[in-house]
Design a protein around this motif. Structure first.
Motif, PDB file in Angstrom:
ATOM      1  N   LYS A 570       0.841  -1.206   0.000  1.00 15.51           N
ATOM      2  CA  LYS A 570       0.000   0.000   0.000  1.00 15.51           C
ATOM      3  C   LYS A 570       0.869   1.247   0.000  1.00 15.51           C
ATOM      4  O   LYS A 570       1.751   1.408   0.840  1.00 15.51           O
ATOM      5  N   ASN A 572       1.295   5.393   0.482  1.00 12.49           N
ATOM      6  CA  ASN A 572       0.660   6.417   1.303  1.00 12.49           C
ATOM      7  C   ASN A 572      -0.528   7.002   0.555  1.00 12.49           C
ATOM      8  O   ASN A 572      -0.440   7.293  -0.624  1.00 12.49           O
ATOM      9  N   GLY A 573      -1.629   7.161   1.252  1.00 17.77           N
ATOM     10  CA  GLY A 573      -2.788   7.794   0.630  1.00 17.77           C
ATOM     11  C   GLY A 573      -3.741   6.799  -0.031  1.00 17.77           C
ATOM     12  O   GLY A 573      -4.880   7.136  -0.334  1.00 17.77           O
ATOM     13  N   ASP A 574      -3.299   5.528  -0.265  1.00 16.56           N
ATOM     14  CA  ASP A 574      -4.206   4.527  -0.835  1.00 16.56           C
ATOM     15  C   ASP A 574      -5.348   4.274   0.151  1.00 16.56           C
ATOM     16  O   ASP A 574      -5.134   4.241   1.352  1.00 16.56           O
ATOM     17  N   LYS A 575      -6.527   4.037  -0.375  1.00 14.76           N
ATOM     18  CA  LYS A 575      -7.693   3.785   0.489  1.00 14.76           C
ATOM     19  C   LYS A 575      -7.797   2.299   0.835  1.00 14.76           C
ATOM     20  O   LYS A 575      -7.475   1.436   0.022  1.00 14.76           O
ATOM     21  N   TRP A 576      -8.252   2.022   2.057  1.00 12.23           N
ATOM     22  CA  TRP A 576      -8.502   0.646   2.465  1.00 12.23           C
ATOM     23  C   TRP A 576      -9.990   0.361   2.269  1.00 12.23           C
ATOM     24  O   TRP A 576     -10.837   1.189   2.617  1.00 12.23           O
ATOM     25  N   ARG A 577     -10.290  -0.849   1.754  1.00  5.55           N
ATOM     26  CA  ARG A 577     -11.693  -1.240   1.599  1.00  5.55           C
ATOM     27  C   ARG A 577     -11.853  -2.647   2.142  1.00  5.55           C
ATOM     28  O   ARG A 577     -10.916  -3.427   2.116  1.00  5.55           O
ATOM     29  N   PHE A 593      -2.992   7.746   9.216  1.00  8.85           N
ATOM     30  CA  PHE A 593      -3.705   6.791   8.370  1.00  8.85           C
ATOM     31  C   PHE A 593      -5.209   7.061   8.350  1.00  8.85           C
ATOM     32  O   PHE A 593      -5.934   6.520   7.524  1.00  8.85           O
ATOM     33  N   ASP A 595      -7.285   9.188   7.294  1.00  6.46           N
ATOM     34  CA  ASP A 595      -7.959   9.550   6.038  1.00  6.46           C
ATOM     35  C   ASP A 595      -8.096   8.367   5.086  1.00  6.46           C
ATOM     36  O   ASP A 595      -8.924   8.394   4.184  1.00  6.46           O
ATOM     37  N   SER A 596      -7.266   7.335   5.281  1.00 11.45           N
ATOM     38  CA  SER A 596      -7.295   6.239   4.318  1.00 11.45           C
ATOM     39  C   SER A 596      -8.324   5.163   4.672  1.00 11.45           C
ATOM     40  O   SER A 596      -8.406   4.150   3.996  1.00 11.45           O
ATOM     41  N   ASP A 598     -11.727   5.804   5.208  1.00 13.55           N
ATOM     42  CA  ASP A 598     -13.101   6.287   4.995  1.00 13.55           C
ATOM     43  C   ASP A 598     -13.999   5.266   4.303  1.00 13.55           C
ATOM     44  O   ASP A 598     -15.198   5.248   4.505  1.00 13.55           O
TER      45      ASP A 598
END
Ligand code: FES
Length: 697
Positions: A570, A572-577, A593, A595-596, A598
């Motif tokens: 991952k 930096n800045g990648d979103k977790w789903r 982390f 922000d990632s 949401d």
């Protein structure tokens, strides 16, 4: 080893043999003969200022201070008679008369060496007039207060600040009755360059320097006999500084360094502000029961079984439905190796988790990339080797902030051994101890380091040990040093420092490089690769060890990375789903982390504190003990040692140990680990680490 001459003497008619060079006081104490002292401290140089330790030698009418009196052959020492006791009492009376030593108002009452001496010498009144001025109390510092009215001018804090912290912040100021200890040049403690290590407070024999977190702790209805002393180490930054913690009724009274003259610990048992004071702070509201977010968004307390069932069911379904990105784990690298390993296994084998990562940001990725470029086979050096170095280069680091004990060691090495210290970075974080400062803006480090490498190669006498020297010098020839330093915007003065620094490094035979957080916390590793290349210009230390210390972001980052918890997938800045379990510690609330996460479908947070910053994003909260409330092993900064840390406090009632929570979740999956007890888990974690690093202790 050189044999020291033996000296024979008598102390209180006891015949004693001791090595030449010892003092009378040391010899007496080694033989269980007690002599009162005040300015003496075993971890500091002898000063002989207070005269409380006077003894009679060979019947001489003049009493001598035993703490500075060396033994000699045939000496006859008397440590206690009426004359000696009267002299000590007179000294003590003068000390009491010179300042406001009214114990009932003193923050340290009950834990004060001066008070104990007065009781020991049965001093129940003063026979000399009191004559003291009013002195201010300095409360400008967050951690410690200075009450000059309690100061006996014993000089312990002055010596500790010089000899242990290497900081030279404290000294005496003024003359006669107005004498005070001062910080820098008459600054308040808060405004001074004090690094808050607190060693001055630890050695202060009175209430002159006291903790703002624990004033009056010794008289709050606790008897000193009830104090429990726990020896352990601080898990905050990977140096594993040894701690001696005093506990009463499950509360920490004080945390002290294990001050000693021990060659295996060149820091002399120092602690920093983080180890001494941070655990005394509260980081918010403790989470005491599992909580589940209701349909209307409010948090409801729930039983452990129901909460863990709910969590496991949700994660099982996210893992199995094949949609989304599965189940992820995010963990604080302040957790112990056992917690980390169990968490990793639960994620990977229980829920076939996408991957597990730490909260360390991009640090690991940078180091991983750089070490791969260097062949993966080089170990990092131990910070304990700093005092042996003949040249120190600190790159993009502020060890006073991240690893303050390393910063002390650097200062002491410069002062005690006259070693040249070269600082490269945005600011000179070690001024005025640095000999050369080469300023470089963020992002330009790699260019500057490449220039330093080429300049060093050009001024080095070709060494036999670097087999590829021909290739190295050919490569250096192709580097335009002047162009690179011009690109970095070096002024004429800085360029001069650059050239001098290259000469010093080229001439050194035992250098050490220290790479810091500002170099490593980049999304790319070119700066670190150049540091490694620079270090490789000098021969390796035993065990394929590079002359390089890399400062890590957290106390067990080395452990987490060794156990493969740091993902390189991952950015930096990648979103977790998907679903995530966040195993935090004291460090999660302000993490970058946030922000990632949401877009997560489900988030469970395991934390000692109610995680305010995550409360609107999370679905389940599970309490966790503080690291002080759990046993667990930690891996040192250099990755070479694994040590078991003892639990110091009991966790609040009903809060399960982290490994138990993880094990109960494991039992709700198809994963059957080959460990089920704490002892088996410790053994398993240790075995895994040993298999990866056979040289570990
Ligand atoms: Fe010896 Fe102070 S303890 S002079």
């Amino acid at each position: 080893m050189e044999q020291k001459t033996k000296i024979n003497l008598t102390i209180d008619e006891k015949e004693i043999e001791v090595e030449e060079g010892a003092t009378v006081l040391e010899t007496a104490r080694q033989n269980d003969i007690e002599i009162p002292t005040l300015c003496y401290h075993p971890a500091l140089s002898n000063w002989g200022g207070c005269r409380l330790c006077v003894v009679e030698v060979d019947g001489s009418p003049k009493l001598v201070a035993s703490c500075v009196m060396p033994v000699r052959e045939g000496m006859e020492v008397v440590t206690s008679n009426e004359r000696i006791i009267n002299a000590r009492r007179t000294v003590l009376e003068f000390i009491f008369s010179e300042r406001n030593h009214f114990c009932m108002f003193c923050a340290q009452s009950g834990d004060c060496e001066l008070q104990s001496l007065a009781y020991e010498l049965q001093m129940d009144h003063l026979t000399v007039p009191q004559s003291f001025e009013e002195f201010p109390t300095d409360i400008t510092n967050e951690y410690m207060a200075i009450d000059h009215s309690r100061c006996v001018l014993c000089g312990r804090c002055v010596r500790a600040c010089h000899e242990i912290a290497g900081a030279f912040v404290i000294n005496f100021q003024n003359r006669g009755p107005e004498s005070l200890i001062g910080f820098d040049f008459n600054a308040s403690k808060g405004e001074s360059t004090c690094l808050n290590c607190g060693v001055c407070m630890q050695v202060c024999p009175t209430g002159a320097i006291y903790s703002r977190y624990r004033a009056h702790y010794a008289v709050k209805g606790h008897k000193k006999e009830d104090w429990e002393i726990v020896e352990s180490f601080c898990p905050q930054c990977g140096l594993m500084c040894e701690t001696v913690t005093t506990v009463v009724n499950n509360n920490i009274v004080k945390i002290e360094g294990k001050l000693q003259d021990d060659a295996s610990r060149p820091d002399h048992g120092q602690l920093c502000y983080a180890g001494r004071f941070e655990p005394l702070k509260s980081n918010g509201k403790r989470l005491l029961k599992p909580m589940v977010k209701g349909a209307n968004g409010t948090w409801e307390e729930e039983s452990w079984d129901i909460t863990l069932d709910l969590l496991a069911k949700k994660m099982n379904s996210i893992a199995k439905d094949g949609k989304g990105e599965g189940v992820f784990g995010l963990v604080s690298s302040r957790c112990s190796n056992e917690e980390l390993m169990l968490f990793r296994d639960l994620m990977a084998k229980g829920w076939a988790g996408g991957f597990t990562d730490t909260l360390d940001g991009s640090y690991h990725r940078t180091i991983y990339d750089a070490s791969r470029a260097n062949g993966n086979s080089l170990n990092e050096a131990s910070w304990k080797l700093i005092p042996e170095s003949d040249c120190l280069i600190v790159v993009s680091a502020d060890p006073g902030r991240s690893q303050p004990v390393i910063s002390s060691l650097l200062r002491r090495t410069v002062l005690e051994n006259g070693v040249k210290l070269i600082v490269i970075g945005q600011e000179d974080t070690l001024s005025p101890w640095s000999s050369y400062f080469i300023p470089v803006g963020k992002g330009n480090e790699a260019q500057l380091l490449k220039a330093l490498w080429a300049e060093t190669v050009n001024s080095i006498v070709p060494p036999d040990h670097i087999k590829y020297w021909k290739a190295v010098s050919d490569e250096a020839e192709g580097v335009s040093v002047s162009e690179l330093i011009q690109n970095c915007g070096l002024s004429e003065v800085a360029a001069q420092d650059f050239h001098e620094a290259a000469k010093v490094y080229a001439a050194s035979s035992n250098p050490m490089l220290i790479a810091g957080e500002d170099l490593i916390d980049h999304n790319e590793s070119s700066g670190l690769k150049e540091v490694m290349k620079l270090a490789k210009l000098k021969d390796l230390l035993p065990g394929e060890t590079l002359r390089l210390i890399i400062l890590k972001p957290n106390g067990n980052s080395s452990g987490a990375w060794t156990l493969n918890l740091a993902s390189n997938n991952k950015a930096n800045g990648d979103k977790w789903r998907g679903g995530m379990i966040l195993l935090g510690d004291e460090d999660i609330s302000g993490s970058e982390f946030i922000d990632s996460i949401d877009e997560l479908e489900f988030l469970a947070v395991v934390s000692p504190y109610f995680p305010e910053a995550l409360a609107d994003k999370a679905h389940i909260l599970i309490p966790k003990p503080l690291s002080m409330e759990e046993n667990g092993s930690y891996t040192s900064l250099d990755g070479l040692a694994v040590c078991l840390k003892k639990k110091i406090l009991q966790a609040p009632e009903g809060v399960k140990e982290t490994w138990q929570t993880m094990m109960e979740l494991t039992n709700r999956t198809d994963f059957n680990p080959d460990y089920s007890t704490w002892t088996e888990l410790v053994r398993k974690a240790l075995d895994e680490m040993k298999s990866l690093f056979p040289n570990r202790t």
